[in-house]
Write a protein that holds these residues in place. Structure first.
Motif, mmCIF file in Angstrom:
data_model
loop_
_atom_site.group_PDB
_atom_site.id
_atom_site.type_symbol
_atom_site.label_atom_id
_atom_site.label_comp_id
_atom_site.label_asym_id
_atom_site.label_seq_id
_atom_site.Cartn_x
_atom_site.Cartn_y
_atom_site.Cartn_z
ATOM 1 N N VAL A 124 94.416 -41.000 47.053
ATOM 2 C CA VAL A 124 95.474 -40.573 47.762
ATOM 3 C C VAL A 124 94.617 -39.718 49.020
ATOM 4 C CG1 VAL A 124 97.284 -38.840 47.721
ATOM 5 C CG2 VAL A 124 96.788 -40.178 45.685
ATOM 6 N N ASP A 125 95.289 -39.904 50.243
ATOM 7 C CA ASP A 125 94.999 -39.201 51.481
ATOM 8 C C ASP A 125 96.022 -38.412 52.066
ATOM 9 O OD1 ASP A 125 92.061 -39.570 52.250
ATOM 10 O OD2 ASP A 125 93.111 -41.772 51.645
ATOM 11 N N VAL A 126 96.111 -37.230 51.938
ATOM 12 C CA VAL A 126 97.213 -36.310 52.494
ATOM 13 C C VAL A 126 96.913 -35.405 53.801
ATOM 14 C CG1 VAL A 126 98.694 -34.685 51.643
ATOM 15 C CG2 VAL A 126 97.635 -35.877 49.909
ATOM 16 N N ALA A 127 97.895 -35.441 54.546
ATOM 17 C CA ALA A 127 97.592 -34.686 56.072
ATOM 18 C C ALA A 127 97.700 -33.277 55.568
ATOM 19 C CB ALA A 127 98.703 -35.145 56.869
ATOM 20 N N PRO A 128 97.046 -32.332 56.228
ATOM 21 C CA PRO A 128 97.070 -30.929 55.810
ATOM 22 C C PRO A 128 98.295 -30.125 55.691
ATOM 23 C CG PRO A 128 95.390 -31.238 57.510
ATOM 24 C CD PRO A 128 96.271 -32.499 57.421
ATOM 25 N N ASN A 129 99.453 -30.828 56.377
ATOM 26 C CA ASN A 129 100.627 -29.923 56.359
ATOM 27 C C ASN A 129 101.730 -30.664 55.549
ATOM 28 O OD1 ASN A 129 100.852 -31.815 58.421
ATOM 29 N ND2 ASN A 129 101.985 -30.567 59.689
ATOM 30 N N ALA A 130 101.081 -31.877 54.925
ATOM 31 C CA ALA A 130 102.199 -32.881 54.188
ATOM 32 C C ALA A 130 102.212 -32.405 52.672
ATOM 33 C CB ALA A 130 101.682 -34.149 54.382
ATOM 34 N N ALA A 131 103.116 -33.193 51.910
ATOM 35 C CA ALA A 131 102.840 -32.805 50.397
ATOM 36 C C ALA A 131 102.821 -34.040 49.516
ATOM 37 C CB ALA A 131 104.211 -32.069 50.176
ATOM 38 N N VAL A 132 102.599 -34.115 48.363
ATOM 39 C CA VAL A 132 102.487 -35.307 47.583
ATOM 40 C C VAL A 132 102.461 -34.735 45.949
ATOM 41 C CG1 VAL A 132 100.120 -35.412 47.265
ATOM 42 C CG2 VAL A 132 101.321 -37.171 46.849
ATOM 43 N N LEU A 133 103.391 -35.346 45.416
ATOM 44 C CA LEU A 133 103.547 -35.350 43.906
ATOM 45 C C LEU A 133 103.328 -36.377 43.276
ATOM 46 C CD1 LEU A 133 104.924 -33.511 41.474
ATOM 47 C CD2 LEU A 133 107.023 -34.506 41.784
ATOM 48 N N LEU A 134 102.170 -36.143 42.167
ATOM 49 C CA LEU A 134 101.592 -37.413 41.686
ATOM 50 C C LEU A 134 101.789 -37.058 39.576
ATOM 51 C CD1 LEU A 134 98.075 -37.466 43.353
ATOM 52 C CD2 LEU A 134 100.437 -38.670 43.794
ATOM 53 N N VAL A 135 102.309 -38.220 39.529
ATOM 54 C CA VAL A 135 102.708 -38.006 37.879
ATOM 55 C C VAL A 135 102.171 -39.279 37.379
ATOM 56 C CG1 VAL A 135 104.270 -37.869 36.009
ATOM 57 C CG2 VAL A 135 104.754 -36.475 38.106
ATOM 58 N N GLU A 136 101.268 -39.112 36.257
ATOM 59 C CA GLU A 136 100.913 -40.327 35.461
ATOM 60 C C GLU A 136 100.983 -39.968 33.821
ATOM 61 O OE1 GLU A 136 100.534 -43.541 36.094
ATOM 62 O OE2 GLU A 136 99.727 -43.687 38.188
ATOM 63 N N ALA A 195 100.441 -36.391 29.879
ATOM 64 C CA ALA A 195 100.841 -36.754 31.017
ATOM 65 C C ALA A 195 100.100 -35.823 32.087
ATOM 66 C CB ALA A 195 102.379 -36.437 31.364
ATOM 67 N N THR A 196 99.775 -36.288 33.115
ATOM 68 C CA THR A 196 99.128 -35.258 34.047
ATOM 69 C C THR A 196 99.853 -35.305 35.384
ATOM 70 O OG1 THR A 196 96.807 -35.856 33.548
ATOM 71 C CG2 THR A 196 96.933 -34.913 35.582
ATOM 72 N N LEU A 197 100.172 -34.010 35.710
ATOM 73 C CA LEU A 197 100.914 -33.704 37.162
ATOM 74 C C LEU A 197 100.163 -33.131 38.064
ATOM 75 C CD1 LEU A 197 104.590 -32.992 37.287
ATOM 76 C CD2 LEU A 197 103.063 -31.622 38.487
ATOM 77 N N LEU A 198 100.241 -33.638 39.472
ATOM 78 C CA LEU A 198 99.405 -32.841 40.218
ATOM 79 C C LEU A 198 100.445 -32.973 41.535
ATOM 80 C CD1 LEU A 198 96.821 -31.685 41.495
ATOM 81 C CD2 LEU A 198 96.355 -33.891 42.437
ATOM 82 N N LEU A 199 100.572 -31.423 41.953
ATOM 83 C CA LEU A 199 101.511 -31.483 43.299
ATOM 84 C C LEU A 199 100.522 -30.536 44.565
ATOM 85 C CD1 LEU A 199 104.238 -30.883 44.936
ATOM 86 C CD2 LEU A 199 104.220 -28.755 43.528
#
Length: 267
Positions: A124-136, A195-199
């Protein structure tokens, strides 16, 4: 024997105040469907028409939200990883989140069967002012079906970068003696699902109390400041898939904001 070799790609962009599809590519058993939306985010459903994975199967996804876009990605159903007669099944996913954009990666659980072999990679590549929610999430055998997993191989690799800087890296591995690992108190304590969750988001710190209340004692949650943004990591462990869903559903609903829970999760 015939094996799955599939690839899907979805690129979304903001146009006239709405998130719209810019590119959609699908090959082999990888299919992408876009249901009618109820909110501002574009929702995509990933489908493996092969019905599951086994040794030698390969499926890859690329998801991208360009500047200002909002995209939620889920799966039609739980992915099943069946017994392998040779080799391992493999899934890869690359996600790019542009400036001011938001992506929620919310696949349903992976169900691991006895004597399966599975490798999964998430970049995953995220811009500094962006947001991502990852769940597996993964379930080792379905309790209601009387299934158990004695031996299998499961490997999960995550690499997440913000502005090109590595902010999260983990390599999870279990097997081949899965039953012994699941029974260890320091690991799963007899549980069969996790489950692993990353915000990654500027307001991640504000969610900590609510996340910990949902996670409870069978898991944990932590927060770190990462540059101008924040990183919230939560893990859940449960006795079976049903018990895992009881906590995972309200957690995803709360963290995914107005987009809420994907439609397929409630089917």
């Amino acid at each position: 024997m015939q094996r799955v070799s599939a690839r899907g790609e979805l690129v979304a962009r903001l146009r006239d105040g709405q998130t719209r599809v810019e590119r959609l590519f699908q090959e082999g058993a990888a299919k992408i469907r876009l249901p009618a939306r109820d909110g501002e985010a574009l929702e995509a459903i990933l489908i493996n028409t092969a019905g599951g994975l086994t040794g030698g199967d390969r499926i890859g996804w690329h998801i991208e939200a360009r500047a200002g876009a909002s995209l939620a990605v889920t799966t039609q159903a739980c992915e099943k990883v069946y017994r392998s007669s040779g080799g391992h099944a493999e899934t890869t996913c690359s996600i790019a989140v542009g400036a001011g954009a938001r992506v929620a990666w919310l696949p349903q659980e992976t169900i691991v069967f006895d004597r399966s072999a599975f490798l999964r990679r998430l970049d995953v590549d995220v811009a500094p002012n962006a947001a991502v929610l990852l769940v597996e999430a993964a379930v080792f055998g379905r309790h209601a079906m009387g299934e158990s997993v004695a031996a299998a191989t499961f490997r999960d690799r995550w690499r997440v970068r913000v502005g090109g800087r590595l902010v999260h890296a983990e390599d999870f591995a279990i097997g081949p003696d899965v039953s012994a690992s699941l029974s260890k108190r320091a690991a799963f304590g007899g549980g069969q699902a996790f489950a692993t969750l990353l915000l990654i988001a500027p307001d991640a710190a504000e969610r900590m109390d609510a996340v910990r209340a949902i996670v409870g004692e069978s898991g944990g949650a932590s927060f770190w400041k990462v540059g101008e943004t924040g990183k919230l990591l939560a893990r859940l462990v449960a006795t079976d898939g049903y018990a895992l869903r009881e906590r995972l559903t309200p957690l995803v609903t709360m963290l995914n904001g107005r987009a809420g829970l994907p439609k397929t999760w409630s089917l």
